[in-house]
Write a protein that holds these residues in place. Sequence first.
Motif, mmCIF file in Angstrom:
data_model
loop_
_atom_site.group_PDB
_atom_site.id
_atom_site.type_symbol
_atom_site.label_atom_id
_atom_site.label_comp_id
_atom_site.label_asym_id
_atom_site.label_seq_id
_atom_site.Cartn_x
_atom_site.Cartn_y
_atom_site.Cartn_z
ATOM 1 N N ALA A 146 -0.118 -7.802 18.805
ATOM 2 C CA ALA A 146 -1.200 -7.096 17.791
ATOM 3 C C ALA A 146 -0.859 -5.603 17.618
ATOM 4 C CB ALA A 146 -2.620 -6.927 18.479
ATOM 5 N N GLY A 147 0.623 -5.203 17.348
ATOM 6 C CA GLY A 147 1.056 -4.049 16.894
ATOM 7 C C GLY A 147 0.853 -2.859 17.908
ATOM 8 N N LYS A 148 1.070 -3.389 19.277
ATOM 9 C CA LYS A 148 1.074 -2.336 20.266
ATOM 10 C C LYS A 148 2.369 -1.862 21.126
ATOM 11 C CE LYS A 148 -2.182 -4.209 22.966
ATOM 12 N NZ LYS A 148 -2.149 -5.496 22.259
ATOM 13 N N SER A 149 3.423 -2.413 20.510
ATOM 14 C CA SER A 149 4.847 -2.407 21.231
ATOM 15 C C SER A 149 5.346 -0.899 21.339
ATOM 16 C CB SER A 149 5.942 -3.137 20.231
ATOM 17 O OG SER A 149 6.233 -2.461 18.938
ATOM 18 N N GLY A 150 4.721 -0.004 20.444
ATOM 19 C CA GLY A 150 5.024 1.237 20.556
ATOM 20 C C GLY A 150 4.160 2.285 21.443
ATOM 21 N N VAL A 151 3.093 1.664 21.916
ATOM 22 C CA VAL A 151 2.325 2.459 22.765
ATOM 23 C C VAL A 151 2.890 2.695 24.125
ATOM 24 C CG1 VAL A 151 0.070 2.550 24.117
ATOM 25 C CG2 VAL A 151 0.059 1.195 21.983
ATOM 26 N N ALA A 190 0.335 8.238 40.161
ATOM 27 C CA ALA A 190 1.343 9.234 40.246
ATOM 28 C C ALA A 190 2.364 9.379 41.379
ATOM 29 C CB ALA A 190 0.429 10.508 40.545
ATOM 30 N N SER A 191 1.953 8.307 42.455
ATOM 31 C CA SER A 191 2.989 8.187 43.406
ATOM 32 C C SER A 191 4.008 7.281 42.733
ATOM 33 C CB SER A 191 2.275 7.415 44.544
ATOM 34 O OG SER A 191 1.994 6.008 44.312
ATOM 35 N N LEU A 192 3.807 6.478 41.948
ATOM 36 C CA LEU A 192 4.872 5.592 41.346
ATOM 37 C C LEU A 192 5.714 6.748 40.484
ATOM 38 C CD1 LEU A 192 2.975 2.412 40.438
ATOM 39 C CD2 LEU A 192 4.402 2.834 42.316
ATOM 40 N N VAL A 193 4.917 7.357 39.507
ATOM 41 C CA VAL A 193 5.792 8.463 38.734
ATOM 42 C C VAL A 193 6.801 9.158 39.653
ATOM 43 C CG1 VAL A 193 5.538 10.243 37.399
ATOM 44 C CG2 VAL A 193 3.992 8.539 37.067
ATOM 45 N N ASP A 194 5.982 9.649 41.004
ATOM 46 C CA ASP A 194 7.077 10.714 41.660
ATOM 47 C C ASP A 194 8.229 9.825 42.234
ATOM 48 O OD1 ASP A 194 6.753 13.222 42.607
ATOM 49 O OD2 ASP A 194 6.513 12.437 44.793
ATOM 50 N N THR A 195 8.205 8.494 42.386
ATOM 51 C CA THR A 195 9.384 7.781 43.081
ATOM 52 C C THR A 195 10.307 7.311 42.084
ATOM 53 O OG1 THR A 195 8.028 5.863 43.034
ATOM 54 C CG2 THR A 195 8.030 7.052 45.107
ATOM 55 N N GLY A 196 9.809 7.333 40.778
ATOM 56 C CA GLY A 196 10.585 7.082 39.459
ATOM 57 C C GLY A 196 10.390 5.400 38.974
ATOM 58 N N GLU A 197 9.440 4.955 39.766
ATOM 59 C CA GLU A 197 9.227 3.591 39.813
ATOM 60 C C GLU A 197 8.503 3.448 38.469
ATOM 61 O OE1 GLU A 197 7.875 1.410 43.350
ATOM 62 O OE2 GLU A 197 7.665 3.602 43.815
ATOM 63 N N VAL A 198 7.735 4.339 37.719
ATOM 64 C CA VAL A 198 6.993 4.336 36.370
ATOM 65 C C VAL A 198 7.453 5.442 35.568
ATOM 66 C CG1 VAL A 198 4.828 4.396 35.334
ATOM 67 C CG2 VAL A 198 5.003 2.906 36.989
ATOM 68 N N ASP A 199 7.918 5.358 34.410
ATOM 69 C CA ASP A 199 8.219 6.323 33.484
ATOM 70 C C ASP A 199 7.259 6.494 32.460
ATOM 71 O OD1 ASP A 199 9.233 8.203 31.577
ATOM 72 O OD2 ASP A 199 11.020 6.844 31.118
ATOM 73 N N LEU A 200 6.266 7.535 32.463
ATOM 74 C CA LEU A 200 5.184 7.787 31.751
ATOM 75 C C LEU A 200 5.702 7.796 30.063
ATOM 76 C CD1 LEU A 200 3.144 10.692 33.505
ATOM 77 C CD2 LEU A 200 2.930 8.103 33.292
ATOM 78 N N ASP A 201 6.905 7.994 29.574
ATOM 79 C CA ASP A 201 7.474 8.002 28.267
ATOM 80 C C ASP A 201 7.812 6.803 27.906
ATOM 81 O OD1 ASP A 201 6.836 10.775 27.790
ATOM 82 O OD2 ASP A 201 8.270 11.525 28.957
ATOM 83 N N ALA A 202 7.743 5.893 28.828
ATOM 84 C CA ALA A 202 8.260 4.445 28.312
ATOM 85 C C ALA A 202 7.328 3.808 27.782
ATOM 86 C CB ALA A 202 8.969 3.814 29.633
ATOM 87 N N GLY A 233 -3.818 -0.588 35.875
ATOM 88 C CA GLY A 233 -3.673 -1.443 37.043
ATOM 89 C C GLY A 233 -2.381 -2.401 36.616
ATOM 90 N N GLU A 234 -2.272 -3.148 35.466
ATOM 91 C CA GLU A 234 -1.527 -4.055 35.219
ATOM 92 C C GLU A 234 -0.057 -3.367 35.048
ATOM 93 O OE1 GLU A 234 -0.192 -7.969 34.356
ATOM 94 O OE2 GLU A 234 -1.755 -6.838 35.719
ATOM 95 N N VAL A 235 0.004 -2.225 34.546
ATOM 96 C CA VAL A 235 1.334 -1.488 34.709
ATOM 97 C C VAL A 235 1.769 -1.044 35.815
ATOM 98 C CG1 VAL A 235 2.567 0.849 34.154
ATOM 99 C CG2 VAL A 235 1.020 -0.273 32.486
ATOM 100 N N VAL A 293 4.586 0.731 27.074
ATOM 101 C CA VAL A 293 4.056 -0.222 28.252
ATOM 102 C C VAL A 293 4.469 -1.401 28.013
ATOM 103 C CG1 VAL A 293 1.691 -1.192 28.608
ATOM 104 C CG2 VAL A 293 1.744 1.005 27.694
ATOM 105 N N SER A 294 5.279 -1.788 27.062
ATOM 106 C CA SER A 294 5.839 -2.970 26.963
ATOM 107 C C SER A 294 7.066 -3.334 27.815
ATOM 108 C CB SER A 294 6.047 -3.637 25.557
ATOM 109 O OG SER A 294 6.818 -2.821 24.969
ATOM 110 N N ALA A 295 7.706 -2.398 28.141
ATOM 111 C CA ALA A 295 8.701 -2.106 28.929
ATOM 112 C C ALA A 295 8.251 -3.056 30.428
ATOM 113 C CB ALA A 295 9.432 -0.638 29.319
ATOM 114 N N TYR A 296 7.304 -2.462 30.694
ATOM 115 C CA TYR A 296 6.731 -3.201 32.083
ATOM 116 C C TYR A 296 5.825 -4.235 31.930
ATOM 117 C CZ TYR A 296 7.834 1.907 33.570
ATOM 118 O OH TYR A 296 8.504 2.650 33.809
ATOM 119 N N TRP A 297 5.217 -4.482 30.856
ATOM 120 C CA TRP A 297 4.349 -5.514 30.574
ATOM 121 C C TRP A 297 4.408 -5.954 29.254
ATOM 122 C CZ3 TRP A 297 -1.455 -4.023 30.271
ATOM 123 C CH2 TRP A 297 -2.415 -5.079 30.120
#
Length: 378
Positions: A103-108, A79-91, A167-169, A93-97
């Motif tokens: 295995a078909g997870k590019s849209g998660v 939540a602290s990273l969401v608050d600072t804009g460092e993580v976008d919950l609607d992005a 944790g990896e995100v 996962v593969s944008a960060y990782w």
Amino acid sequence: MTGEVYGHTEPEFAGVREAFESNLRCGDDLGASVAVFRYGRPVVDLWGGERDDSGAPYPRDALHVGYSVTKGVMGLVLASLVDTGEVDLDAPVSAYWPEFAAAGKSGVLVRELASHQAGLSAFEQPVTVADLADWDGCAGRLAAQAPAWTPGGRHGYHPLTLGYLVGEVVRRAAGRTVGSLLRERFDPDGTLQAWIGLPGEHAARVVPYRPGSPTPGIGACLAAADATEGSATRAAFHNPGISADLFADPALWAPEIPAANGVFDARSLARLYSSVVDGPLRSISSRTVDTVRRELAHGPDAVLVDQPTRFGTVFGLSCPRQPMLGPGSFGADGLGGHLAFAHPESGVAFAFLTTRAVLDPTPHTRLWRLLSAVAAAL
């Protein structure tokens, strides 16, 4: 009464002390601590009973392995990273990782990953207890793995894997681990008694967890599913085996396993949850709080034998299985009965830690007593 009760309650919260004493007197608890902050001010800080089977008193500076209470602390870090804009919950996962797209997870989406919807509730390949300390190995396994169901189509509790996934995100987005960010962002004065990755000098303060047996009802149903080869429950809880004894080994307190091995005292957990409540300890905006406690998954849980669970972003939300203080509450419970949460509408941050594991779904009678007393005080 198993031991004395110590600590402080503000006069209007005297009923919480009475409930805490009742839990010890009737044997629902053997040793425990409970803390309540209201609008950033401590109003309850109690501890008592017995430390262990020796009958030694439960100490003021006791620490507990939090099991899944740790997930809520990881949620505060996210939540602290969401608050600072460092993580976008609607992005995605593969944008960060990027490796996660396999295995078909590019849209998660990050939201789906963090709300037990990604279909990665268990490791597909065998994992030993020693492997849990190998962060890159665990994260790599999950990145390469195909989901067990269509992500976003259903949800199922991720008891261990959620920590490596979220944790990896966090690590990719911020360049630091969950445990490091916990210290940096929530402990500016270095006094917080809360770690994901415990320094060895504090190990002697960790009190043992005395495991119990499941009682009839859902506890027995869970135990049966856990024993059934091929079930989603067994896959999630037996690779490796998760029990109240798993983190009794101090060697597993030092690495970061942010779904399960955080070590805390109750007053520090309540102080941490005060970061999302109005008052002098607030550090996460109300906008972000409303974002992370928005319902993302609700209904029969694919891992917890179709019990109706309810999740926001990492956090569990108020539901009959874990009502906390009713609508608006969000937090995490831990194997055997630990609980920590916030209820911003009343300004409450609550934490309860116990030495007696009850392997049934919460709320247990001891939590009903404590939470009813808090509600009455409000």
